[in-house]
Design an enzyme around this catalytic site. Sequence first.
Site, mmCIF file in Angstrom:
data_model
loop_
_atom_site.group_PDB
_atom_site.id
_atom_site.type_symbol
_atom_site.label_atom_id
_atom_site.label_comp_id
_atom_site.label_asym_id
_atom_site.label_seq_id
_atom_site.Cartn_x
_atom_site.Cartn_y
_atom_site.Cartn_z
ATOM 1 N N ASN A 9 -4.607 19.422 12.514
ATOM 2 C CA ASN A 9 -5.898 19.952 12.070
ATOM 3 C C ASN A 9 -6.633 18.812 11.362
ATOM 4 O OD1 ASN A 9 -8.061 21.293 10.979
ATOM 5 N ND2 ASN A 9 -6.871 22.508 9.517
ATOM 6 N N TRP A 10 -7.554 18.201 12.081
ATOM 7 C CA TRP A 10 -8.236 17.031 11.531
ATOM 8 C C TRP A 10 -9.304 17.395 10.495
ATOM 9 C CZ3 TRP A 10 -9.313 13.178 16.185
ATOM 10 C CH2 TRP A 10 -8.096 12.633 16.588
ATOM 11 N N LYS A 11 -9.617 18.693 10.407
ATOM 12 C CA LYS A 11 -10.673 19.129 9.475
ATOM 13 C C LYS A 11 -11.952 18.313 9.729
ATOM 14 C CE LYS A 11 -7.076 20.746 6.461
ATOM 15 N NZ LYS A 11 -6.575 21.045 5.138
ATOM 16 N N HIS A 93 -8.732 29.949 8.756
ATOM 17 C CA HIS A 93 -8.183 28.934 7.844
ATOM 18 C C HIS A 93 -8.658 29.224 6.420
ATOM 19 C CE1 HIS A 93 -7.368 25.115 5.920
ATOM 20 N NE2 HIS A 93 -6.511 24.883 6.900
ATOM 21 N N GLU A 95 -9.706 27.375 4.186
ATOM 22 C CA GLU A 95 -10.934 26.660 3.794
ATOM 23 C C GLU A 95 -12.169 27.382 4.318
ATOM 24 O OE1 GLU A 95 -9.755 22.799 5.216
ATOM 25 O OE2 GLU A 95 -8.297 22.650 3.580
ATOM 26 N N GLU A 163 0.171 29.440 6.027
ATOM 27 C CA GLU A 163 -0.299 28.296 5.247
ATOM 28 C C GLU A 163 -0.540 28.732 3.804
ATOM 29 O OE1 GLU A 163 -2.001 24.893 7.785
ATOM 30 O OE2 GLU A 163 -3.630 26.106 7.038
ATOM 31 N N GLY A 169 -3.184 20.399 1.326
ATOM 32 C CA GLY A 169 -4.020 19.271 0.915
ATOM 33 C C GLY A 169 -3.293 18.195 0.133
ATOM 34 N N SER A 211 0.779 20.620 3.721
ATOM 35 C CA SER A 211 1.372 19.317 3.383
ATOM 36 C C SER A 211 2.599 18.956 4.220
ATOM 37 C CB SER A 211 1.730 19.247 1.896
ATOM 38 O OG SER A 211 0.567 19.374 1.110
ATOM 39 N N GLY A 232 -2.284 18.988 8.479
ATOM 40 C CA GLY A 232 -3.600 18.495 8.076
ATOM 41 C C GLY A 232 -3.594 16.995 7.892
HETATM 42 P P1 PGA Z 1 -2.454 19.757 4.915
HETATM 43 O O1 PGA Z 1 -3.403 20.796 5.631
HETATM 44 O O2 PGA Z 1 -1.357 19.428 5.872
HETATM 45 O O3 PGA Z 1 -3.335 18.596 4.605
HETATM 46 O O4 PGA Z 1 -1.930 20.440 3.673
HETATM 47 C C1 PGA Z 1 -2.910 21.806 6.446
HETATM 48 C C2 PGA Z 1 -4.049 22.716 6.817
HETATM 49 O O5 PGA Z 1 -4.881 22.990 5.947
HETATM 50 O O6 PGA Z 1 -4.137 23.172 7.976
#
Ligand code: PGA
Length: 251
Positions: A9-11, A93, A95, A163, A169, A211, A232
């Site tokens: 997930n590159w966001k 997600h 976010e 998640e 993050g 993470s 992420g």
């Molecule tokens: P992260 O993100 O691996 O940076 O914690 C995972 C995600 O939000 O999908």
Amino acid sequence: MIKKILIGNWKMNPVRLSDAIRLGKEIQKVKSAKATVVICAPFAYLSPFKTMIKKNVALGAQNLFPEDSGPYTGEISAKMLADLGVSYVIIGHSERRALGEDDSVINKKLKAALKAKLTPIFCVGEKVRDDAHRYLLFIKSQLQDGLAGIPKASLKNIIIAYEPIWAIGTGAPRSATPEESREMSVFIKKTIADIFGAQSLAGLRIVYGGSANDKDADGFLKHGGVDGLLVGHASLDAKKFTKMIQIANNI
Ligand code: PGA
């Protein structure tokens, strides 16, 4: 046995298309004969990626709008994604939930994704773990409301991503442990079986996210009760992500 899946997930990264292409090329150098590898890139990169990406990596989006077409300025539909050659889409997600997306919108998005034959990666996760285990009820209600009205035959086409928000993050104090992931995986399966019947568990895929990295991937994939990882920040580091793919390939 279900094939392991690694989803990046590159966001909202990287900022330049040229960097995204470089990263994509590094990732697709890895042989992923055993594990499935998915890159969920920002919308703006999906089209250029489709022409570049090889068969060993599938393309995913990070969101969609539940209507097919019409007066929805700035939105992108499931049909448009499918037409571009996108196969997966992250839905719900944390976010996006933090931006105001609720369970009923997420439910519509899941239905739209399935209708367009995309594989939704449906995210659930609690903000905090309380000693009274109320977080379990929170996950249960996210599952019940998100999956409301979805036919049980469609469950094998959905990936559920656990998640925990507290583990997401670069600023997270720690990732979950494989034991915590396994406990939640069992709870998710029990909840799904209660809603849809035990048969619906055949083919159901659950992944862990928060993470996850090249150091703990082996533990999650072997002992976390999951079929893969939603990654992420570690997916933006070609070395780390390809190492994770190799770990998944060797399991
Ligand atoms: P992260 O993100 O691996 O940076 O914690 C995972 C995600 O939000 O999908």
